[in-house]
Design an enzyme around this catalytic site. Structure first.
Site, short mmCIF file in Angstrom:
data_model
loop_
_atom_site.label_atom_id
_atom_site.label_comp_id
_atom_site.label_asym_id
_atom_site.label_seq_id
_atom_site.Cartn_x
_atom_site.Cartn_y
_atom_site.Cartn_z
N TYR A 66 0.80 -1.30 -0.05
CA TYR A 66 -0.30 0.36 -0.02
C TYR A 66 0.88 1.52 -0.20
O TYR A 66 1.92 1.29 0.50
CB TYR A 66 -0.95 0.36 1.41
CG TYR A 66 -2.01 0.30 0.79
CD1 TYR A 66 -3.25 0.94 0.27
CD2 TYR A 66 -3.08 -0.88 0.81
CE1 TYR A 66 -3.95 1.18 -0.26
CE2 TYR A 66 -4.79 -0.97 0.43
CZ TYR A 66 -5.19 -0.17 -0.04
OH TYR A 66 -6.02 0.12 -0.68
N GLU A 68 -0.07 4.94 -0.18
CA GLU A 68 -1.57 6.12 -0.78
C GLU A 68 -0.18 7.10 -0.67
O GLU A 68 0.09 7.06 0.55
CB GLU A 68 -2.34 6.27 -0.15
CG GLU A 68 -3.76 4.92 -0.02
CD GLU A 68 -4.65 5.59 0.59
OE1 GLU A 68 -4.44 6.41 2.39
OE2 GLU A 68 -5.71 4.92 0.84
N ASP A 212 -7.24 13.51 -24.80
CA ASP A 212 -7.53 12.44 -24.37
C ASP A 212 -6.52 11.62 -25.77
O ASP A 212 -7.30 11.08 -26.56
CB ASP A 212 -8.90 11.94 -24.02
CG ASP A 212 -9.17 10.07 -23.78
OD1 ASP A 212 -7.61 9.76 -23.77
OD2 ASP A 212 -9.87 9.84 -23.56
N THR A 238 -4.63 6.24 -21.47
CA THR A 238 -4.19 4.93 -20.90
C THR A 238 -2.82 4.03 -21.82
O THR A 238 -2.60 5.16 -21.96
CB THR A 238 -5.51 4.43 -21.84
OG1 THR A 238 -5.03 4.13 -23.06
CG2 THR A 238 -6.59 3.91 -21.58
N LYS A 241 -3.54 0.26 -24.94
CA LYS A 241 -3.41 0.28 -26.09
C LYS A 241 -2.45 0.37 -26.76
O LYS A 241 -1.42 -0.50 -27.16
CB LYS A 241 -4.50 1.35 -26.11
CG LYS A 241 -6.01 1.32 -25.78
CD LYS A 241 -6.77 2.05 -25.97
CE LYS A 241 -7.72 2.05 -24.93
NZ LYS A 241 -8.09 2.32 -23.62
N ARG A 247 -2.84 -2.35 -18.10
CA ARG A 247 -4.18 -2.14 -17.84
C ARG A 247 -4.19 -1.04 -17.46
O ARG A 247 -3.35 -0.94 -15.95
CB ARG A 247 -5.17 -2.73 -17.72
CG ARG A 247 -5.46 -4.03 -18.81
CD ARG A 247 -7.09 -4.30 -18.75
NE ARG A 247 -8.23 -3.14 -19.46
CZ ARG A 247 -8.23 -4.20 -20.63
NH1 ARG A 247 -7.31 -4.53 -21.55
NH2 ARG A 247 -8.49 -3.30 -21.18
C1 LIG Z 1 -10.02 7.67 -26.17
C2 LIG Z 1 -10.30 6.56 -24.56
N1 LIG Z 1 -10.56 7.38 -23.63
C3 LIG Z 1 -10.64 7.06 -22.34
C4 LIG Z 1 -10.59 5.49 -22.63
C5 LIG Z 1 -11.26 4.60 -21.09
O1 LIG Z 1 -10.41 3.32 -20.29
P1 LIG Z 1 -10.63 2.62 -19.75
O2 LIG Z 1 -11.72 2.31 -20.97
O3 LIG Z 1 -9.10 2.10 -19.26
O4 LIG Z 1 -11.08 3.18 -18.87
C6 LIG Z 1 -10.69 4.28 -23.81
C7 LIG Z 1 -11.31 3.32 -23.82
O5 LIG Z 1 -11.45 3.08 -24.96
C8 LIG Z 1 -10.07 5.09 -25.02
O6 LIG Z 1 -10.77 4.96 -26.09
#
Ligand SMILES: Cc1ncc(COP(=O)(O)O)c(C=O)c1O
Length: 433
Positions: A66, A68, A212, A238, A241, A247
């Protein structure tokens, strides 16, 4: 172009002796999944194969701890090693993406985005994001997501004639609605994101721009997609991918936003970070800094373009007419096969895709007109552009078989796919080597 196998860190042969002894039922499921991932052509654009090193890092004793807080400022003792692991991940993220600040603790992409809301908006504030059916993500303010119920989501889309983002609409909405946050990036966007154009609009209306880059992070890291860094205030991604890590997720920002971002992730939204994941993110970033990753990122795009060309040659309608990145969105309307029927048939043929809405889809999200495919995973296995006509042929035969309900044809494809994939060992998997 054929990508050498060495472009991906070599796999170690992995078996699960302790798991098999303690829980054979579960071990058998893991083994079956390994076999499935080895035998099939995995075309889901948000999926990949991590290296054996990334996989090993996720299975370490770091998960027992842990921690935090942040390095040097924890609420638990015994952080001698964990602090160094997290600092390594942070420093590598800063170097790979050229950012001033990185937070590697978000549990996944959705909580990372929620942390951005927490940092820069109050409940009820207006946020501007791309609509889900147009290619945006749920967490960009779509109604069924907490981000669309706790905040006032205003959504932009693409032009009907080009399927490209309509920047006149984005600017007009931003001027009218004065959002606190503008999200750019998406989950089914086959074209380059113009971060500069979004940055200009965000600055004009004094909004925080969150880029994003979940889908394209590996392409950005490998120089195969422009970086949002000079234009975005915050970058959310993320790590699992195209970046080919575990993950997890990261939030990166200018130094001026570091405090707000960190406070939102912990203690705002989360408790203890997943240290084994942090370690695996550090490993993935180390791999992403290697020259072979640049080669990988460009090969992903080259493969997607070659696949798009081969599908166009077979008469398929592609949203926006093609791709600039790792992803191709096929509109199956002219083939008279719904996306879900095609996706399920292709799955039986050993070709794993997902059904997806296309912009202005007359069908429902759970039964849409399209399928979404991508090349990150097959590129990790070493398939090159020379193989893409074959992949397109299988997709075409699979779609035709779906239309006719020809199960035998799907079985034939499945065997052909498995035979080819056997020649391209899957990174990180014990089977098929
Ligand atoms: C552009 C985008 N943002 C955020 C996410 C969310 O990710 P997670 O599935 O890890 O919560 C995704 C997942 O497909 C995504 O394609």
């Amino acid at each position: 172009m054929s990508l050498p196998q060495s472009a991906h860190p070599q796999s170690a042969s992995l078996s699960h002796p302790a798991l098999s002894a303690a829980d054979p039922e579960l071990a058998a499921l893991v083994g079956a999944e390994e076999q499935l991932q080895a035998d099939t052509l995995r075309l889901i654009p948000s999926e990949n194969y991590v290296s054996a090193a990334v996989l090993e890092a996720t299975g370490t004793v770091l998960q027992n701890k842990y921690s935090e807080g942040y390095p040097g400022r924890r609420y638990y003792e015994g952080q001698q090693n964990i602090d160094r692991v997290e600092t390594l991940a942070v420093e590598r993220a800063k170097a790979v993406f050229g950012v001033e600040h990185a937070n590697v603790q978000p549990y996944s992409g959705s909580p990372a985005n929620l942390a951005a809301y927490l940092a820069f908006a109050e409940p009820g504030d207006t946020v501007l994001g791309m609509a889900l059916p147009m290619g945006g993500h749920l967490t960009h303010g779509w109604g069924v997501s907490a981000t669309g119920t706790w905040f006032r989501g205003v959504q932009y889309g693409v032009r009907a004639d080009t399927a490209l983002i309509d920047f006149d609409e984005v600017r007009e909405l931003a001027r009218k609605e004065r959002p606190k946050i503008i999200f750019c990036g998406g989950t089914a966007v086959p074209r380059t994101i113009d971060f500069a154009a979004f940055g200009e609009i965000a600055r004009e209306v004094d909004a925080v721009l969150v880029a994003d880059i979940a889908h394209i992070a590996g392409l950005v890291a490998g120089g195969a997609h422009p970086s949002p860094v000079p234009h975005a205030d915050v970058i959310s991604t993320t790590t699992h991918k195209t970046l080919r890590g575990p993950r997890g997720a990261m939030l990166m920002s200018r130094a001026s936003h570091a405090k707000a971002v960190d406070k939102a992730v912990f203690p705002g939204l989360q408790g203890g970070p997943h240290n084994h994941t942090t370690a695996a993110i550090a490993v993935a970033l180390h791999e992403a800094a290697a020259p072979s990753f640049r080669e990988y990122a460009h090969a992903v795009v080259a493969n997607a373009k070659a696949l798009a060309e081969a599908l166009l040659a077979r008469g398929y309608d592609l949203v926006s007419g093609g791709t600039d990145n790792h992803l191709v969105l096929i509109d199956l309307t002219s083939k008279d096969v719904p996306g879900k029927v095609a996706a399920k048939a292709l799955d039986r043929a050993g070709i794993v895709v997902n059904y997806n809405t296309v912009p202005f889809d007359p069908r429902k999200p759970f039964d849409p007109s399209g399928i979404r495919i991508g090349t990150p995973a097959l590129t990790s296995r070493g398939l090159g552009t020379d193989r893409m006509p074959q992949v397109a042929e299988w997709i075409d035969r699979g779609v035709q078989a779906a239309a006719k309900g020809d199960e035998d044809a799907l079985t034939v494809i499945r065997n052909e796919v498995a035979e080819l994939m056997a020649a391209y060992p899957a990174p990180g998997l014990a089977v098929g080597e």
